[in-house]
Write a protein that holds these residues in place. Sequence first.
Motif, PDB file in Angstrom:
ATOM      1  N   LEU C 109      29.458 -26.595 -38.373  1.00 21.27           N
ATOM      2  CA  LEU C 109      28.365 -27.971 -37.698  1.00 21.27           C
ATOM      3  C   LEU C 109      26.481 -27.645 -37.440  1.00 21.27           C
ATOM      4  O   LEU C 109      26.692 -26.626 -38.248  1.00 21.27           O
ATOM      5  N   GLU C 110      26.445 -28.938 -37.188  1.00 19.63           N
ATOM      6  CA  GLU C 110      24.454 -28.694 -37.408  1.00 19.63           C
ATOM      7  C   GLU C 110      24.160 -28.902 -35.259  1.00 19.63           C
ATOM      8  O   GLU C 110      24.963 -28.661 -34.877  1.00 19.63           O
ATOM      9  N   GLY C 111      22.844 -28.029 -35.943  1.00 21.31           N
ATOM     10  CA  GLY C 111      22.102 -28.282 -34.621  1.00 21.31           C
ATOM     11  C   GLY C 111      22.403 -27.942 -32.967  1.00 21.31           C
ATOM     12  O   GLY C 111      22.655 -26.924 -33.383  1.00 21.31           O
ATOM     13  N   GLU C 112      22.587 -28.873 -32.422  1.00 26.87           N
ATOM     14  CA  GLU C 112      23.163 -28.666 -30.916  1.00 26.87           C
ATOM     15  C   GLU C 112      24.228 -28.470 -31.083  1.00 26.87           C
ATOM     16  O   GLU C 112      24.705 -27.187 -30.761  1.00 26.87           O
ATOM     17  N   ALA C 113      25.384 -28.920 -31.519  1.00 24.46           N
ATOM     18  CA  ALA C 113      26.006 -28.813 -31.620  1.00 24.46           C
ATOM     19  C   ALA C 113      26.596 -27.678 -31.797  1.00 24.46           C
ATOM     20  O   ALA C 113      28.052 -26.585 -31.315  1.00 24.46           O
ATOM     21  N   ARG C 114      25.965 -27.204 -33.137  1.00 30.35           N
ATOM     22  CA  ARG C 114      27.031 -25.735 -33.154  1.00 30.35           C
ATOM     23  C   ARG C 114      26.146 -24.434 -32.044  1.00 30.35           C
ATOM     24  O   ARG C 114      27.395 -23.646 -32.138  1.00 30.35           O
ATOM     25  N   ALA C 115      25.146 -24.442 -31.541  1.00 25.15           N
ATOM     26  CA  ALA C 115      24.655 -23.476 -30.808  1.00 25.15           C
ATOM     27  C   ALA C 115      25.819 -24.009 -29.352  1.00 25.15           C
ATOM     28  O   ALA C 115      25.963 -22.848 -28.767  1.00 25.15           O
ATOM     29  N   LYS C 116      26.075 -24.640 -29.544  1.00 25.44           N
ATOM     30  CA  LYS C 116      27.082 -24.933 -28.423  1.00 25.44           C
ATOM     31  C   LYS C 116      28.722 -24.383 -28.981  1.00 25.44           C
ATOM     32  O   LYS C 116      28.962 -24.080 -27.546  1.00 25.44           O
ATOM     33  N   ALA C 117      29.204 -24.870 -29.847  1.00 26.89           N
ATOM     34  CA  ALA C 117      30.225 -24.039 -29.846  1.00 26.89           C
ATOM     35  C   ALA C 117      30.320 -22.734 -30.066  1.00 26.89           C
ATOM     36  O   ALA C 117      31.285 -22.117 -29.825  1.00 26.89           O
ATOM     37  N   LEU C 118      29.376 -22.520 -30.329  1.00 22.97           N
ATOM     38  CA  LEU C 118      28.890 -20.542 -30.856  1.00 22.97           C
ATOM     39  C   LEU C 118      28.593 -20.433 -28.830  1.00 22.97           C
ATOM     40  O   LEU C 118      29.143 -18.968 -29.040  1.00 22.97           O
ATOM     41  N   GLU C 119      28.041 -20.657 -28.061  1.00 19.46           N
ATOM     42  CA  GLU C 119      27.782 -20.434 -27.165  1.00 19.46           C
ATOM     43  C   GLU C 119      29.830 -19.313 -26.323  1.00 19.46           C
ATOM     44  O   GLU C 119      29.667 -18.670 -25.606  1.00 19.46           O
TER      45      GLU C 119
END
Lengths: 206, 205, 251
Positions: C109-119
């Motif tokens: 994923l990219e950007g925001e979605a990625r950070a969200k998924a990593l949480e």
Amino acid sequence: MNKEIYKNPIFKSNPVTVLVLGICSSLAVTVKLEPACVMALSVIAVTGFSSFIISILRNTIPNRIRIIVQLVVVAMLVILVDQILKAFSYEVSKQLSVFVGLIITNCIVMGRIEAFALGNKPIPSLIDGLANGAGYGLVLVVLAFFRELIGSGTLFGHQIIPLSWYVKNGGFYENNGLFILPPMALILAGLLIWAQRSIQKDLIEK
Amino acid sequence: MQDLLNIFVKSIFIDNMVFAYFLGMCSFLAVSKSVKTATGLGIAVIFVLGVTLPINYLLNTYVLSPGSLSWLGPEYADIDLSFLSLIIFIAVIAAMVQLVEMIVEKFAPALYASLGIFLPLIAVNCAILGGSLFMQERGYSSVGEATVFGLGSGIGWFIAIVALAAIREKLAYSNVPAPLKGLGITFIITGLMGIAFMSFMGIQL
Amino acid sequence: MDTNKNSYTIIYSTVMVVVVAALLAFVSMTLKDRQQRNIDNETQKTILSSVNLVPDIETAADKSAYVQDQYNKYITPLVFNTKGEKVEGEAFKVNLSEQTKLIKAAEALEGEARAKALENVKLPLFQCKMDDGSIVNIIPVYGAGLWGPIWGYIALQSDNETIYGATFAHKGETPGLGAEIATTHFSKQFEGKKIYEDGVFTSVIIAKGGAKPDTVNEVDAISGGTITSRALETAIRSWVSLYSSFLGQNK
């Protein structure tokens, strides 16, 4: 009791070198002596008890599902062995990995059940199974002895070849890495058969 | 895609069932006397491995391995049936072999005539159960990978048995020391072939 | 009795299945704890060996008790998220393979979605209190090697950027080639390497053809084990990078 039941399978009609039964999975565990010994014991236990149990049940088993009943009994014993090894000898069970499970398809187990246990009383069947397992185990241990000694210079993990002999310590000796590799097990087994048949000439194939 | 190719090549050449793990040796030695029978058994092995591995993979992933029953509901998540895997695998193999035999007999009688006698032998061929156990041990991540591994292993076994049978046919004309005849020399040839196959070990894709 | 009757066959097989299943289930339940202990012990040993804290393992009378003692004495297991916050959970029970799948999915994923998924990724951390009082953080790494999973533990000195030690293990890499990552000869190279350079995450480079002498983050790759080396480098990079905020925080 007839001594031949337990004497023959170990030498004269050894299941591996004479009857070509059950070499499948066994050779891969002969790199080191320790797993080979554990494997040998496991096979002895499985062949012995499966013959015993089948022999007890032999008059009750419906003929149509005979093979399946045998498979279930063998599989049950193998699972027991596997579970016990995992609990009490984890290091070795990791080295044996899938090969414990493969005892199920080891022809020697089913072979003895079909050939002996189905037609004999429980106690002779037990002895026959144990002896055939032992004959099989003997081949494993002999192969493992040479492979570990020549391939790693150790036996049961203890250094046998003096460390000062090695080239890296200024000596002349180097382990023969070929013996650790799988093909060498087969070649050694071939040589073992050669040795046995040179002594027992009646086994020679035409 | 590259993963699949990797598994395929590896299971044929490097992790060859016969030369690296000695699996299926019993029938391997018994039927490797003529190329024709060896080919028949080889094809049957490829077929059965290719069919049983995906089935056992699904069973392993959705029924047997720890926590795999969670699709039934969260209360089943703690169940670990992995101790039953040996018995289930062997049952699936036996059933599949039976099924394959019946289907082949019904729809391809010619094939059955040439292959039929080998099929029952296969149920107790270590290479087949070995394939399922290796699949479980190595944790392949999809049905595709498991199937490819099964087919690859089967083809590897096929190559090994046909090659050995060809060598043994020629061996009839050689002067082998008497005690080494038959079984002994076959072991040694298999070992030498194994060494030859080891030259594939460096393959990297 | 007629053993060929249908009813007899059916009853026979039913009884057999029930007896066998009951017996196996019983044995499996009885031995379960012991087996789990063995597996845990193995993991503990790997963790400890990354900080060289199992020196007497060969001579110890009871190996598993020795490992357990050393582990209890030195290691505090913790779980964090990518923001560096401590979360509930048992570090020991975190399934690294599952977390790696989550990370892989997030990395697509990219950007925001990625950070969200990593949480959602659980990051286990094993804090080791050394005899001199300093804290060494041990980070697990996990990834797919050439033929099967490879994993290991990287221990960071209290400056959180210099590697204290490392151990690696694998399931089925090619013997003599990729399998060399499990040797101390290979893992020793990691000692003293830096994963941050001037505050920027650089990870460790496993350099094909040998580490350049003037660098602080390169180790020699395994000759002939290119794919395994590259896989290990990727595994280290993707796992250790997730700890960035934690490592920065604790500075």
